[in-house]
Design an enzyme around this catalytic site. Structure first.
Site, PDB file in Angstrom:
ATOM      1  N   ARG A 115       0.855  -1.195   0.000  1.00 11.85           N
ATOM      2  CA  ARG A 115       0.000   0.000   0.000  1.00 11.85           C
ATOM      3  C   ARG A 115       0.890   1.244   0.000  1.00 11.85           C
ATOM      4  O   ARG A 115       1.738   1.391   0.880  1.00 11.85           O
ATOM      5  CB  ARG A 115      -0.892  -0.001   1.250  1.00 11.85           C
ATOM      6  N   HIS A 131      -2.290  11.041   1.473  1.00 12.27           N
ATOM      7  CA  HIS A 131      -1.662  10.774   2.766  1.00 12.27           C
ATOM      8  C   HIS A 131      -1.005  12.092   3.208  1.00 12.27           C
ATOM      9  O   HIS A 131       0.212  12.182   3.332  1.00 12.27           O
ATOM     10  CB  HIS A 131      -0.669   9.619   2.641  1.00 12.27           C
ATOM     11  N   GLU A 140      -6.184   8.174   7.165  1.00  9.54           N
ATOM     12  CA  GLU A 140      -6.347   8.869   8.446  1.00  9.54           C
ATOM     13  C   GLU A 140      -6.776  10.332   8.284  1.00  9.54           C
ATOM     14  O   GLU A 140      -6.035  11.245   8.678  1.00  9.54           O
ATOM     15  CB  GLU A 140      -5.053   8.773   9.263  1.00  9.54           C
ATOM     16  N   ASN A 146      -6.277   1.410  11.031  1.00  6.60           N
ATOM     17  CA  ASN A 146      -4.882   1.609  11.431  1.00  6.60           C
ATOM     18  C   ASN A 146      -4.860   1.612  12.950  1.00  6.60           C
ATOM     19  O   ASN A 146      -5.511   2.449  13.582  1.00  6.60           O
ATOM     20  CB  ASN A 146      -4.354   2.956  10.924  1.00  6.60           C
ATOM     21  N   TYR A 201      -2.529   1.427  16.536  1.00  6.51           N
ATOM     22  CA  TYR A 201      -1.229   1.491  17.217  1.00  6.51           C
ATOM     23  C   TYR A 201      -1.350   1.335  18.722  1.00  6.51           C
ATOM     24  O   TYR A 201      -0.560   0.657  19.347  1.00  6.51           O
ATOM     25  CB  TYR A 201      -0.528   2.819  16.901  1.00  6.51           C
ATOM     26  N   GLU A 212      -2.678  -0.564   8.871  1.00 10.98           N
ATOM     27  CA  GLU A 212      -1.414  -0.152   9.502  1.00 10.98           C
ATOM     28  C   GLU A 212      -1.360  -0.723  10.902  1.00 10.98           C
ATOM     29  O   GLU A 212      -2.356  -0.721  11.626  1.00 10.98           O
ATOM     30  CB  GLU A 212      -1.297   1.383   9.634  1.00 10.98           C
TER      31      GLU A 212
HETATM   32  O1  IFM Z   1       3.869   7.299  10.026  1.00 13.03           O
HETATM   33  C1  IFM Z   1       2.514   7.317  10.344  1.00 13.03           C
HETATM   34  C2  IFM Z   1       1.676   7.202   9.087  1.00 13.03           C
HETATM   35  O2  IFM Z   1       1.963   8.197   8.181  1.00 13.03           O
HETATM   36  C3  IFM Z   1       0.204   7.283   9.438  1.00 13.03           C
HETATM   37  N1  IFM Z   1      -0.139   6.385  10.510  1.00 13.03           N
HETATM   38  C4  IFM Z   1       0.690   6.348  11.686  1.00 13.03           C
HETATM   39  C5  IFM Z   1       2.152   6.190  11.273  1.00 13.03           C
HETATM   40  C6  IFM Z   1       3.042   6.137  12.526  1.00 13.03           C
HETATM   41  O3  IFM Z   1       2.905   7.298  13.268  1.00 13.03           O
END
Ligand code: IFM
Length: 448
Positions: A77, A121, A166, A293, A295, A353
């Protein structure tokens, strides 16, 4: 057989974005984006770093595709830079810019790697920013036109196109928190930008659908994180709910239900009648594929001094942390379950992500032993498997990121790659985590 086996045809990939990896910021007719302006402004990015060279993917894309082959990636991607294709955001198309993505897609397909294209992006053309950027409704229409142009190029070969990556971050971190380009600190601008970004998704959805030469799935990727109260008190629980509305429901509700929670916030109430026009919400709610995404999570405590949500983030003692966030593997399971249960989406789901910044480096023998990343991936992929077992139709998992790269306002400090990059020589080295991930892909699963 691995103990945790994924469904046949599960898509294993890695993700990147144009500004974070391409470099070549002023080559072949590329126009200025807001990230060029922002990163060239002293004090905006750590160590005043920028994406002028980044990891030079623009010139080294064939090497990078060779690395993808070594990792066994099924899909990749990446995002197209609007300013390579339309240097001023609208008007004349820059053929050299289109040619780059044409070559990239052909090379990926030659190596049997499925290209997943993302149109935006965060690198908005500066020329559009000069006219108000995402706070100006016209930008949404310009985006749909750009989407139509890219579709013309890619839709004979590409099966999945994401409109945005995002949009919440582009809107809120860029216009309200001021930490990203264009660097505003105004909640009104943030809410406006968010609505226009979502509207542009809907307009682009229609433009892509109308102009695609072959069937294409149209998606969007959202940064989602489960929100928890710091204590069981009513105030903290309400603070968590407000934060959830601002972080998660502000994007999920429009896209999956055609409603918006912004009226729950004073600033949103004030804006909504002038901002949201008849028919907007119906346009936004068009989606074939939702990219999640993930984290980390947010743990919120009531605090009146914070605008919009009256809540402050807290960091529980005794938990594990990375360079940027708390490590909370069950969060990926919980957010996938929540999307599935609360929204019952008719579209497909994917993890687009997931990754961790670890301060890894080359050992004496040239290897990168990034054990912490392996542990992170193992625990998170196991939770994705759990969600699949519990009935969530997750179709794939993309690691963030392929290589170490420019981490926005944090510059080149945090390293997210499966591939280590020496920023002086730009030499690439597959990390231990890359080899580990390749094994997961090969076996289509892992041992718990
Ligand atoms: O690097 C970023 C990405 O551009 C968008 N999502 C989170 C990643 C890590 O912070």
């Amino acid at each position: 057989m691995p103990t945790l086996t994924f469904p046949k045809d599960f898509v294993w990939g890695a993700a990147t974005s144009a500004y974070q990896i391409e470099g070549a910021w002023n080559e072949d007719g590329r126009g200025m984006s807001i990230w060029d302006t922002f990163s060239h402004t002293p004090g905006k990015v750590a160590n005043n770093e920028n994406g002028d060279v980044a990891v030079d993917h623009y010139h080294r894309y064939k090497d990078d595709i060779r690395l993808m082959t070594e990792l066994g990636l099924k899909a990749y991607r990446f995002s197209t830079a609007w300013t390579r294709i339309l240097p001023d955001g609208t008007g004349k198309v820059n053929k050299k810019g289109l040619d780059f993505y044409d070559r990239l897609i052909d090379e990926l397909l030659k190596k049997k790697i499925e290209p997943y294209v993302c149109l935006f992006h965060w690198d908005l053309p500066q020329a559009l920013q000069d006219k108000g950027g995402w706070t100006n409704r016209d930008t949404a229409y310009a985006f749909a036109d750009y989407a139509r142009i890219v579709t013309g190029l890619v839709s004979d070969r590409v099966k999945v196109v994401f409109t945005h990556n995002e949009p919440w971050v582009a809107a809120i971190v860029g216009h309200f928190l001021g930490e990203h380009a264009p660097g505003f600190k105004d909640p009104v601008q943030g809410i406006k930008a968010l609505h226009h970004l979502l509207l542009s998704h809907g307009l682009a959805y229609e433009a892509i659908r109308a102009s695609a030469k072959k069937p294409v799935k149209i998606g969007i990727t959202l940064n989602l994180n489960p929100v928890y109260p710091a204590s069981d008190s009513k105030k903290d629980r309400e603070a968590a709910n407000r934060t959830d509305a601002m972080l998660n429901r502000s994007v999920l509700d429009p896209l999956l239900k055609g409603t918006t929670p912004i009226q729950e916030f004073a600033v949103g109430k004030m804006l909504s009648s002038s901002l949201i026009k008849d028919g907007d919400m119906g346009k936004i709610k068009q989606l074939d594929l939702l990219g999640v995404n993930y984290y980390s999570r947010s743990v919120m405590k009531y605090d009146a001094k914070f605008p919009l949500v009256s809540a402050a983030q807290t960091f529980p003692e005794g938990n594990e942390y990375s360079g940027m966030w708390e490590i909370f593997p069950t969060g990926i399971y919980e957010i996938l379950m929540r999307v599935s249960k609360d929204y019952k989406p008719s579209c497909e789901l994917m993890v687009t992500e997931n990754g961790i910044p670890v301060p890894d480096g080359l050992d004496f023998d040239g290897r990168v032993r990034d054990e912490r990343r392996i542990r992170y991936l193992e625990s998170h992929i196991a939770q994705v498997h759990r969600a699949v077992q519990d009935g969530v139709p997750v179709k794939g998992y993309f690691h963030w990121s392929l290589t170490d790269n420019f981490e926005w306002a944090l510059g080149y400090g945090p390293r997210f790659g499966l591939v280590y990059v020496d920023y002086k020589t730009l030499k690439r080295t597959i990390k231990d985590s890359g080899r580990w991930f390749a094994n997961v892909i090969r076996r289509n699963g892992l041992d718990a």
